[in-house]
Design a protein around this motif. Sequence first.
Motif, mmCIF file in Angstrom:
data_model
loop_
_atom_site.group_PDB
_atom_site.id
_atom_site.type_symbol
_atom_site.label_atom_id
_atom_site.label_comp_id
_atom_site.label_asym_id
_atom_site.label_seq_id
_atom_site.Cartn_x
_atom_site.Cartn_y
_atom_site.Cartn_z
ATOM 1 N N GLY A 52 6.220 13.686 -1.394
ATOM 2 C CA GLY A 52 6.732 14.508 -2.475
ATOM 3 C C GLY A 52 5.786 14.463 -3.668
ATOM 4 O O GLY A 52 4.872 13.643 -3.734
ATOM 5 N N VAL A 53 6.022 15.333 -4.623
ATOM 6 C CA VAL A 53 5.107 15.473 -5.756
ATOM 7 C C VAL A 53 5.129 14.234 -6.663
ATOM 8 O O VAL A 53 4.079 13.795 -7.149
ATOM 9 N N THR A 54 6.274 13.624 -6.884
ATOM 10 C CA THR A 54 6.332 12.409 -7.712
ATOM 11 C C THR A 54 5.616 11.265 -7.009
ATOM 12 O O THR A 54 4.826 10.545 -7.629
ATOM 13 N N THR A 55 5.859 11.109 -5.715
ATOM 14 C CA THR A 55 5.174 10.072 -4.949
ATOM 15 C C THR A 55 3.668 10.262 -5.027
ATOM 16 O O THR A 55 2.917 9.301 -5.254
ATOM 17 N N ALA A 56 3.202 11.492 -4.850
ATOM 18 C CA ALA A 56 1.761 11.764 -4.887
ATOM 19 C C ALA A 56 1.170 11.386 -6.243
ATOM 20 O O ALA A 56 0.103 10.750 -6.311
ATOM 21 N N LEU A 57 1.846 11.737 -7.329
ATOM 22 C CA LEU A 57 1.333 11.414 -8.664
ATOM 23 C C LEU A 57 1.347 9.910 -8.908
ATOM 24 O O LEU A 57 0.378 9.350 -9.444
ATOM 25 N N LEU A 58 2.432 9.243 -8.530
ATOM 26 C CA LEU A 58 2.497 7.792 -8.719
ATOM 27 C C LEU A 58 1.380 7.105 -7.940
ATOM 28 O O LEU A 58 0.699 6.215 -8.469
ATOM 29 N N ARG A 59 1.174 7.503 -6.695
ATOM 30 C CA ARG A 59 0.125 6.881 -5.879
ATOM 31 C C ARG A 59 -1.253 7.140 -6.463
ATOM 32 O O ARG A 59 -2.097 6.243 -6.480
ATOM 33 N N ARG A 60 -1.502 8.347 -6.939
ATOM 34 C CA ARG A 60 -2.799 8.648 -7.568
ATOM 35 C C ARG A 60 -3.031 7.782 -8.798
ATOM 36 O O ARG A 60 -4.173 7.571 -9.192
ATOM 37 N N SER A 61 -1.947 7.311 -9.381
ATOM 38 C CA SER A 61 -2.035 6.482 -10.588
ATOM 39 C C SER A 61 -1.974 4.997 -10.275
ATOM 40 O O SER A 61 -1.874 4.177 -11.189
ATOM 41 N N GLY A 62 -2.023 4.632 -8.989
ATOM 42 C CA GLY A 62 -2.079 3.232 -8.596
ATOM 43 C C GLY A 62 -0.749 2.541 -8.389
ATOM 44 O O GLY A 62 -0.706 1.323 -8.213
ATOM 45 N N ILE A 63 0.336 3.282 -8.402
ATOM 46 C CA ILE A 63 1.651 2.692 -8.192
ATOM 47 C C ILE A 63 1.985 2.761 -6.703
ATOM 48 O O ILE A 63 1.828 3.808 -6.075
ATOM 49 N N ARG A 64 2.399 1.644 -6.143
ATOM 50 C CA ARG A 64 2.763 1.582 -4.723
ATOM 51 C C ARG A 64 4.155 2.175 -4.548
ATOM 52 O O ARG A 64 5.079 1.774 -5.243
ATOM 53 N N VAL A 65 4.300 3.105 -3.613
ATOM 54 C CA VAL A 65 5.570 3.787 -3.394
ATOM 55 C C VAL A 65 6.084 3.470 -1.997
ATOM 56 O O VAL A 65 5.342 3.539 -1.019
ATOM 57 N N PHE A 66 7.370 3.145 -1.925
ATOM 58 C CA PHE A 66 8.056 2.810 -0.677
ATOM 59 C C PHE A 66 9.310 3.667 -0.556
ATOM 60 O O PHE A 66 9.859 4.116 -1.555
ATOM 61 N N SER A 67 9.807 3.828 0.682
ATOM 62 C CA SER A 67 11.079 4.518 0.888
ATOM 63 C C SER A 67 12.202 3.481 0.961
ATOM 64 O O SER A 67 11.958 2.278 1.061
ATOM 65 N N GLU A 68 13.425 3.979 0.988
ATOM 66 C CA GLU A 68 14.582 3.085 1.080
ATOM 67 C C GLU A 68 14.625 2.352 2.415
ATOM 68 O O GLU A 68 15.400 1.414 2.573
ATOM 69 N N ASP A 69 13.786 2.747 3.360
ATOM 70 C CA ASP A 69 13.708 2.057 4.648
ATOM 71 C C ASP A 69 12.732 0.880 4.630
ATOM 72 O O ASP A 69 12.579 0.204 5.646
ATOM 73 N N ASP A 70 12.069 0.674 3.503
ATOM 74 C CA ASP A 70 10.998 -0.324 3.409
ATOM 75 C C ASP A 70 11.330 -1.501 2.486
ATOM 76 O O ASP A 70 10.435 -2.041 1.826
ATOM 77 N N LEU A 71 12.596 -1.903 2.421
ATOM 78 C CA LEU A 71 12.986 -2.955 1.475
ATOM 79 C C LEU A 71 12.231 -4.261 1.721
ATOM 80 O O LEU A 71 11.830 -4.937 0.769
ATOM 81 N N ASP A 72 12.027 -4.621 2.983
ATOM 82 C CA ASP A 72 11.313 -5.865 3.275
ATOM 83 C C ASP A 72 9.872 -5.796 2.787
ATOM 84 O O ASP A 72 9.324 -6.789 2.283
ATOM 85 N N ALA A 73 9.233 -4.632 2.910
ATOM 86 C CA ALA A 73 7.860 -4.476 2.421
ATOM 87 C C ALA A 73 7.821 -4.567 0.895
ATOM 88 O O ALA A 73 6.885 -5.139 0.324
ATOM 89 N N VAL A 74 8.827 -4.026 0.224
ATOM 90 C CA VAL A 74 8.914 -4.145 -1.234
ATOM 91 C C VAL A 74 9.024 -5.622 -1.609
ATOM 92 O O VAL A 74 8.322 -6.107 -2.513
ATOM 93 N N GLN A 75 9.897 -6.351 -0.929
ATOM 94 C CA GLN A 75 10.063 -7.772 -1.238
ATOM 95 C C GLN A 75 8.766 -8.537 -0.986
ATOM 96 O O GLN A 75 8.406 -9.408 -1.779
ATOM 97 N N ALA A 76 8.058 -8.220 0.084
ATOM 98 C CA ALA A 76 6.777 -8.902 0.369
ATOM 99 C C ALA A 76 5.776 -8.635 -0.752
ATOM 100 O O ALA A 76 5.074 -9.563 -1.191
ATOM 101 N N LEU A 77 5.708 -7.389 -1.248
ATOM 102 C CA LEU A 77 4.801 -7.080 -2.349
ATOM 103 C C LEU A 77 5.235 -7.786 -3.631
ATOM 104 O O LEU A 77 4.383 -8.323 -4.361
ATOM 105 N N LEU A 78 6.536 -7.814 -3.900
ATOM 106 C CA LEU A 78 7.011 -8.547 -5.075
ATOM 107 C C LEU A 78 6.588 -10.018 -5.009
ATOM 108 O O LEU A 78 6.122 -10.582 -6.009
ATOM 109 N N THR A 79 6.735 -10.616 -3.851
ATOM 110 C CA THR A 79 6.346 -12.013 -3.672
ATOM 111 C C THR A 79 4.865 -12.195 -3.942
ATOM 112 O O THR A 79 4.456 -13.134 -4.648
ATOM 113 N N ASP A 80 4.042 -11.300 -3.413
ATOM 114 C CA ASP A 80 2.593 -11.381 -3.633
ATOM 115 C C ASP A 80 2.245 -11.201 -5.110
ATOM 116 O O ASP A 80 1.421 -11.932 -5.659
ATOM 117 N N LEU A 81 2.862 -10.207 -5.755
ATOM 118 C CA LEU A 81 2.535 -9.914 -7.160
ATOM 119 C C LEU A 81 2.974 -11.035 -8.098
ATOM 120 O O LEU A 81 2.362 -11.239 -9.155
#
Length: 163
Positions: free
Chosen positions: A132-161
């Motif tokens: 989507g257009v918001t996802t594309a803009l966020l990603r171009r700006s360096g923000i990692r975007v996940f879907s609601e199906d990716d909660l474990d990946a979000v948690q893994a990134l939070l742990t790393d950060l």
Amino acid sequence: MERILVSSCLAGRPVRYDGAAKPVAGDLFERWRAEGRLVPFCPEVSGGLPVPRPPAEIVGGDGGDVLDGTARILTRTGADVTGEFLRGARLALETAQRSGARLALLKEGSPSCGSHRIYDGTFTGGAAPGTGVTTALLRRSGIRVFSEDDLDAVQALLTDLES
């Protein structure tokens, strides 16, 4: 503490095109809510679209193409709502930057928020790979975007950060 920009509909707010919410269930999401990590935002409403509103799909590409001016976002009747979607995407980016969010959890399939797939622009329910257009803009700006199906990946990134 890392913040997460989250689609308002996933946080339980009735802002989708059909006036509904699509709340995420699960311990991780509820823990993030309790920790104050979530920054709810609806780019479509913030961009000026009403609730409810006619369904809209990207025609001629995906969110990156909309940002580049080579695709449009139209309703089933042909009304061009590209400007509202672009305004909402810019406001989502500003909100993420203001809150310090380096990651986002957005609604899959949406012409704003889809991160893996969007509807194919034919209004027949068909899906296509893309963002989507918001996802594309966020990603171009360096923000990692996940879907609601990716909660474990979000948690893994939070742990790393946060380590």
